[in-house]
Motif scaffolding. Structure first.
Motif, PDB file in Angstrom:
ATOM      1  N   THR A 200      -5.815  14.308  -5.149  1.00  0.00           N
ATOM      2  CA  THR A 200      -5.529  13.536  -3.953  1.00  0.00           C
ATOM      3  C   THR A 200      -5.078  14.487  -2.852  1.00  0.00           C
ATOM      4  O   THR A 200      -4.881  15.687  -3.093  1.00  0.00           O
ATOM      5  CB  THR A 200      -4.489  12.432  -4.222  1.00  0.00           C
ATOM      6  OG1 THR A 200      -4.477  11.506  -3.126  1.00  0.00           O
ATOM      7  CG2 THR A 200      -3.079  13.019  -4.424  1.00  0.00           C
TER       8      THR A 200
ATOM      9  N   ASP B  59       4.349  10.018   4.783  1.00  0.00           N
ATOM     10  CA  ASP B  59       3.858   8.693   4.408  1.00  0.00           C
ATOM     11  C   ASP B  59       2.896   8.782   3.219  1.00  0.00           C
ATOM     12  O   ASP B  59       2.995   8.026   2.255  1.00  0.00           O
ATOM     13  CB  ASP B  59       3.164   8.039   5.597  1.00  0.00           C
ATOM     14  CG  ASP B  59       4.119   7.750   6.730  1.00  0.00           C
ATOM     15  OD1 ASP B  59       4.801   6.711   6.691  1.00  0.00           O
ATOM     16  OD2 ASP B  59       4.216   8.584   7.653  1.00  0.00           O
ATOM     17  N   TYR B  60       1.957   9.713   3.309  1.00  0.00           N
ATOM     18  CA  TYR B  60       0.994   9.835   2.222  1.00  0.00           C
ATOM     19  C   TYR B  60       1.620  10.445   0.972  1.00  0.00           C
ATOM     20  O   TYR B  60       1.082  10.265  -0.136  1.00  0.00           O
ATOM     21  CB  TYR B  60      -0.228  10.629   2.674  1.00  0.00           C
ATOM     22  CG  TYR B  60      -1.194   9.779   3.472  1.00  0.00           C
ATOM     23  CD1 TYR B  60      -1.821   8.679   2.883  1.00  0.00           C
ATOM     24  CD2 TYR B  60      -1.452  10.036   4.811  1.00  0.00           C
ATOM     25  CE1 TYR B  60      -2.688   7.878   3.597  1.00  0.00           C
ATOM     26  CE2 TYR B  60      -2.320   9.236   5.540  1.00  0.00           C
ATOM     27  CZ  TYR B  60      -2.947   8.163   4.934  1.00  0.00           C
ATOM     28  OH  TYR B  60      -3.796   7.354   5.642  1.00  0.00           O
TER      29      TYR B  60
ATOM     30  N   GLY C 140       2.528   7.430  -0.830  1.00  0.00           N
ATOM     31  CA  GLY C 140       1.351   6.868  -1.465  1.00  0.00           C
ATOM     32  C   GLY C 140       0.945   7.635  -2.705  1.00  0.00           C
ATOM     33  O   GLY C 140       0.630   7.047  -3.748  1.00  0.00           O
TER      34      GLY C 140
ATOM     35  N   ASP D  86      -8.031   8.750  -2.778  1.00  0.00           N
ATOM     36  CA  ASP D  86      -7.141   8.750  -1.621  1.00  0.00           C
ATOM     37  C   ASP D  86      -5.720   8.395  -2.032  1.00  0.00           C
ATOM     38  O   ASP D  86      -5.507   7.602  -2.968  1.00  0.00           O
ATOM     39  CB  ASP D  86      -7.625   7.742  -0.574  1.00  0.00           C
ATOM     40  CG  ASP D  86      -8.625   8.341   0.406  1.00  0.00           C
ATOM     41  OD1 ASP D  86      -8.778   9.573   0.430  1.00  0.00           O
ATOM     42  OD2 ASP D  86      -9.248   7.561   1.156  1.00  0.00           O
ATOM     43  N   ALA D  87      -4.750   8.928  -1.300  1.00  0.00           N
ATOM     44  CA  ALA D  87      -3.344   8.711  -1.633  1.00  0.00           C
ATOM     45  C   ALA D  87      -2.881   7.288  -1.351  1.00  0.00           C
ATOM     46  O   ALA D  87      -1.760   6.923  -1.728  1.00  0.00           O
ATOM     47  CB  ALA D  87      -2.460   9.706  -0.873  1.00  0.00           C
ATOM     48  N   ASP D  88      -3.716   6.472  -0.703  1.00  0.00           N
ATOM     49  CA  ASP D  88      -3.358   5.072  -0.468  1.00  0.00           C
ATOM     50  C   ASP D  88      -4.049   4.168  -1.489  1.00  0.00           C
ATOM     51  O   ASP D  88      -4.492   3.059  -1.159  1.00  0.00           O
ATOM     52  CB  ASP D  88      -3.710   4.649   0.966  1.00  0.00           C
ATOM     53  CG  ASP D  88      -5.170   4.903   1.318  1.00  0.00           C
ATOM     54  OD1 ASP D  88      -5.902   5.466   0.479  1.00  0.00           O
ATOM     55  OD2 ASP D  88      -5.580   4.548   2.433  1.00  0.00           O
TER      56      ASP D  88
ATOM     57  N   HIS E 264      -1.928   8.278  10.984  1.00  0.00           N
ATOM     58  CA  HIS E 264      -3.263   8.729  10.585  1.00  0.00           C
ATOM     59  C   HIS E 264      -3.798   9.771  11.545  1.00  0.00           C
ATOM     60  O   HIS E 264      -3.861   9.551  12.749  1.00  0.00           O
ATOM     61  CB  HIS E 264      -4.220   7.536  10.537  1.00  0.00           C
ATOM     62  CG  HIS E 264      -5.636   7.916  10.227  1.00  0.00           C
ATOM     63  ND1 HIS E 264      -6.612   7.990  11.188  1.00  0.00           N
ATOM     64  CD2 HIS E 264      -6.232   8.267   9.055  1.00  0.00           C
ATOM     65  CE1 HIS E 264      -7.756   8.357  10.627  1.00  0.00           C
ATOM     66  NE2 HIS E 264      -7.552   8.529   9.344  1.00  0.00           N
TER      67      HIS E 264
ATOM     68  N   VAL F 194      -2.367  14.981   0.488  1.00  0.00           N
ATOM     69  CA  VAL F 194      -1.147  14.548   1.171  1.00  0.00           C
ATOM     70  C   VAL F 194      -0.979  15.382   2.431  1.00  0.00           C
ATOM     71  O   VAL F 194      -0.883  16.611   2.359  1.00  0.00           O
ATOM     72  CB  VAL F 194       0.081  14.698   0.253  1.00  0.00           C
ATOM     73  CG1 VAL F 194       1.364  14.424   1.023  1.00  0.00           C
ATOM     74  CG2 VAL F 194      -0.035  13.766  -0.946  1.00  0.00           C
TER      75      VAL F 194
ATOM     76  N   LYS G 157      -1.279   0.138   5.460  1.00  0.00           N
ATOM     77  CA  LYS G 157      -0.758   0.703   4.217  1.00  0.00           C
ATOM     78  C   LYS G 157       0.371  -0.158   3.643  1.00  0.00           C
ATOM     79  O   LYS G 157       1.159  -0.747   4.380  1.00  0.00           O
ATOM     80  CB  LYS G 157      -0.270   2.131   4.451  1.00  0.00           C
ATOM     81  CG  LYS G 157      -1.329   3.044   5.075  1.00  0.00           C
ATOM     82  CD  LYS G 157      -2.647   3.001   4.316  1.00  0.00           C
ATOM     83  CE  LYS G 157      -3.739   3.749   5.053  1.00  0.00           C
ATOM     84  NZ  LYS G 157      -5.080   3.429   4.512  1.00  0.00           N
TER      85      LYS G 157
END
Length: 289
Positions: free
Chosen positions: A25, A31-32, A35, A135-137, A111, A27, A247
């Motif tokens: 993933t 925020d990510y 996630g 993806d981290a989300d 983003h 980052v 998110k």
């Protein structure tokens, strides 16, 4: 064409690989990192023996990465790709969103479109035979190790509004074979004069792998399916749930009420508490009632 040593620049693993297969993933900010914490925990809970690799950029504070280190992730610092000034200008947040506005959902303020191209550094992870990028989300709801047997390049369709979207890929989940030769060729194809990748890495990968192999939609179930295509939602089959657009860690986002069951599920994986039996969860029509 760059030589092997040059092609390994811009990527700094903290440890050696522990497997020949890896979930990967990306980052790029705090925020990510949140996630990715939920994602890493979800992968661990499936019992997979593959490495969990976190590519992270200099935009992430060290303390935000600590939970990922505690979960046993392999931390790999990466630099942004060395791209031309013109490329960077065209794909900066303001320019890209002005020329290719999102009309179906809202991209959060954190983003940054240029960050997305760091995904391509996966092809530099040559100590792995096969990688599954997520993806981290997103979170993994059941063991999906069988994806390691899929060919390069495999991805699920970008279906969240209409079945007509089955012809478009979503780069939130894909299967790839790391290769410095592929990475070098990608760089030469990515930064062409006046090129504009409308959906950044997603548009590029769809162009670079025109004969991409389709994964089942359940391997990258986009959250908007919950209210747009509820008949497609089957908890017993979903392997990976992807929170595209808004998110789950955002406060009071525009779709929060409609997506509350999915948001609650993400928070259970993020905290590690109250994770339910997935097959027993309510269907969209039951949750709405």
């Amino acid at each position: 064409m760059m030589m092997g040593a040059e092609l390994l620049k811009g990527i700094r693993p903290a440890t050696t690989a522990g497997s020949r297969e890896a979930y990967v993933t990306l980052v790029t900010n705090r925020d990510y990192a949140m996630g990715a914490t939920a994602l890493a925990r979800s992968i661990r809970l499936t019992g997979s023996s593959a490495d969990v690799v976190v590519l992270f950029t200099g935009g992430v504070e060290a303390d935000a990465l600590l939970p990922l280190d505690r979960l046993g992730c392999r931390m790999v610092e990466v630099e942004h790709l060395s791209l031309s000034d013109g490329f960077n200008q065209r794909h900066a947040r303001g320019n890209l969103h002005a020329n290719a506005p999102f009309t179906k959902g809202r991209k959060p303020a954190f983003h940054s479109p240029l960050d997305n191209f760091c995904k391509l550094r996966l092809w530099q992870l040559i100590d792995y035979e096969t990688c599954i990028f997520i993806d981290a989300d997103a979170i993994v709801l059941r063991n999906v190790d069988r994806l390691f047997d899929y060919p390069e390049f495999s991805a699920a369709p970008n279906v969240y509004e209409s079945l007509a979207d089955f012809h478009r890929l979503n780069s939130g989940v894909f299967v790839a074979r790391p290769s410095l030769a592929t990475f070098d060729d990608m760089l030469r194809n990515l930064d062409q004069p006046d090129v504009f990748w409308r959906r950044t890495d997603q548009s590029f990968l769809e162009s670079y792998f025109p004969d991409w192999h389709g994964l089942p939609v359940f391997m990258n179930m986009l959250q908007y399916v919950w209210f747009n295509l509820p008949d497609l939602w089957d908890w017993r089959q979903i392997g990976i749930l992807h929170y595209q657009y808004e998110k789950p860690w955002e406060k009071d986002h525009p779709k929060a009420a409609a997506l509350k069951p999915l948001i609650d599920l993400w928070h259970a994986y993020y905290t590690g508490y109250g994770i339910p039996e997935i097959a027993s969860l309510s269907k969209p029509e039951q949750a709405a009632a």
